[in-house]
Motif scaffolding. Structure first.
Motif, mmCIF file in Angstrom:
data_model
loop_
_atom_site.group_PDB
_atom_site.id
_atom_site.type_symbol
_atom_site.label_atom_id
_atom_site.label_comp_id
_atom_site.label_asym_id
_atom_site.label_seq_id
_atom_site.Cartn_x
_atom_site.Cartn_y
_atom_site.Cartn_z
ATOM 1 N N ALA A 45 0.948 -1.919 -0.341
ATOM 2 C CA ALA A 45 -0.165 -0.268 -0.298
ATOM 3 C C ALA A 45 1.198 1.173 0.275
ATOM 4 O O ALA A 45 0.905 2.261 -0.759
ATOM 5 N N LEU A 46 2.252 1.413 0.655
ATOM 6 C CA LEU A 46 2.814 2.194 0.925
ATOM 7 C C LEU A 46 3.550 3.022 -1.099
ATOM 8 O O LEU A 46 3.537 3.735 -0.657
ATOM 9 N N SER B 30 0.480 4.084 -2.660
ATOM 10 C CA SER B 30 0.695 5.217 -2.460
ATOM 11 C C SER B 30 1.719 6.183 -2.656
ATOM 12 O O SER B 30 1.281 7.578 -3.813
ATOM 13 N N ALA C 81 0.834 6.760 -6.944
ATOM 14 C CA ALA C 81 -0.048 7.682 -7.007
ATOM 15 C C ALA C 81 0.038 9.266 -6.813
ATOM 16 O O ALA C 81 -0.059 10.419 -7.345
ATOM 17 N N ALA C 82 1.006 9.511 -6.250
ATOM 18 C CA ALA C 82 2.109 11.025 -5.555
ATOM 19 C C ALA C 82 2.250 11.645 -6.548
ATOM 20 O O ALA C 82 2.234 12.424 -7.065
ATOM 21 N N GLY D 237 -3.632 4.747 -6.095
ATOM 22 C CA GLY D 237 -4.141 5.179 -5.409
ATOM 23 C C GLY D 237 -5.559 4.536 -5.455
ATOM 24 O O GLY D 237 -5.922 4.239 -3.867
ATOM 25 N N ALA E 163 -3.601 1.372 -3.606
ATOM 26 C CA ALA E 163 -2.901 1.825 -1.930
ATOM 27 C C ALA E 163 -4.532 1.692 -1.504
ATOM 28 O O ALA E 163 -4.071 0.849 -0.239
ATOM 29 N N LYS E 164 -5.524 2.165 -1.888
ATOM 30 C CA LYS E 164 -7.239 1.695 -0.694
ATOM 31 C C LYS E 164 -6.992 0.368 -0.885
ATOM 32 O O LYS E 164 -7.345 -0.220 0.809
ATOM 33 N N GLY F 243 -4.786 -0.639 1.431
ATOM 34 C CA GLY F 243 -4.696 -0.564 2.898
ATOM 35 C C GLY F 243 -5.736 -1.187 4.154
ATOM 36 O O GLY F 243 -5.362 -1.565 5.098
#
Length: 334
Positions: A244-245, A248, A251-252, A273, A276-277, A280
């Protein structure tokens, strides 16, 4: 001195004279038994012919009479006795001179053939005393006493009915009757009646049987499985959290802020993204379930009494993870 020497000679001659008629009488009786026994054998009356031939051989042993007696026993069906008679006859012939053996050549050949044919058909009987039989117990088979070396081993016997008796010192006679066939092997444990008033041997109480090994209880097996699931949950939570990290970060890199409340992302950023959700959520659930299951299994394991013996119980797990999420397969065997 001369008188004593002369008297000794006279007494010796007198003794020979007295002994000679007795020897001649024995020969005559033996000849009579042989003639009668041979006639009965030829007529098929073996129950009277064979004993007469045996008495003739006892009074005047001769190889021809012994051979005839063996033939009679064989025709009567007493094959164990017949084989023994043939063996005696063959041994007698082996001790003869060469000229005497030539005269017995025909009988010798017949005896060898009969012995070879009958020996495999002789029944074998094993008689044994029961455990705890009193010392000095007498055993007789068909009137013949059997000493300790004859017990517990296979002995040749004639086919047909046999009577075995046992008698403990001071006890009553116990009789056992049975029939045995040709080529049969039989083992019989004889009955022995204890002497009157004797106390039966005290039976030792049986040793307590060890408790059966039932293995781990059902609750303990569930504890093993739950513990394995807890550990697997922690591992899945860690792996999916790392994934997930990573998502993320992707996505960033593919999104920029348009306003404080809004960002514009490339398609790769939108997909990362969303992933990642999802990861998570899986990580959060995995960590929570892992902690709960591991704690519960540890508590039950400490509180439940251990079984006497715990066979090895194997819990195996297989971790699966992908871009869309992760999972675990747990297998238990005991």
């Amino acid at each position: 001195m001369r008188f004593s020497w002369f008297r000794s000679i006279c007494l010796g001659v007198l003794g020979v004279a007295v002994a000679a008629p007795a020897s001649a009488q024995a020969l005559a009786v033996a000849e009579s038994h042989f003639d009668r026994g041979l006639a009965d054998m030829l007529a098929g009356r073996y129950e009277t012919g064979c004993p007469a031939l045996a008495e003739s051989q006892r009074l005047d042993p001769r190889p021809g009479r012994l051979f005839t007696l063996a033939e009679c026993e064989a025709k009567w069906g007493r094959i164990a006795t017949a084989v023994a008679r043939y063996n005696d006859y063959l041994a007698m012939v082996d001790r003869m001179s060469e000229a005497e053996r030539v005269k017995q050549s025909v009988r010798h050949k017949i005896a060898l053939g009969q012995r070879s044919a009958l020996a495999p058909l002789v029944p074998q009987l094993t008689l044994s005393l029961p455990p705890g039989a009193p010392a000095g117990t007498r055993v007789q088979c068909d009137g013949m006493a059997l000493e300790q070396p004859s017990l517990g081993v296979a002995l040749p016997v004639d086919p047909g009915e046999h009577v075995v008796t046992t008698q403990a010192p001071g006890g009553a006679v116990t009789e056992t009757r049975f029939t045995i066939d040709r080529s049969e092997s039989r083992a019989i444990v004889l009955e022995v009646k204890p002497p009157a008033g004797a106390k039966p041997p005290r039976a030792e109480p049986p040793a307590p049987a060890p408790a059966p090994d039932q293995g781990p209880s059902g609750l303990r097996v569930v504890t093993y499985v739950a513990g394995g699931l807890g550990v697997a949950g922690l591992i899945v939570g860690s792996v999916t959290g790392w994934m997930a990290l990573d998502a993320s970060g992707v996505a960033a890199e593919n999104c920029r802020d348009v306003s404080p409340d809004r960002a514009r992302c490339k398609p790769d950023g939108i997909e990362a993204g969303n992933r990642a959700k999802q990861l998570g959520l899986v990580s959060t659930v995995g960590f929570g379930a892992g902690v709960a299951l591991a704690g519960a299994s540890a508590l039950v394991f400490l509180l439940e009494p251990s079984p006497r013996r715990q066979p090895a119980s194997e819990v195996s797990w297989e971790l699966t993870a992908g871009q869309a999420g992760g999972g675990v397969v747990v297998r238990s065997r005991w």
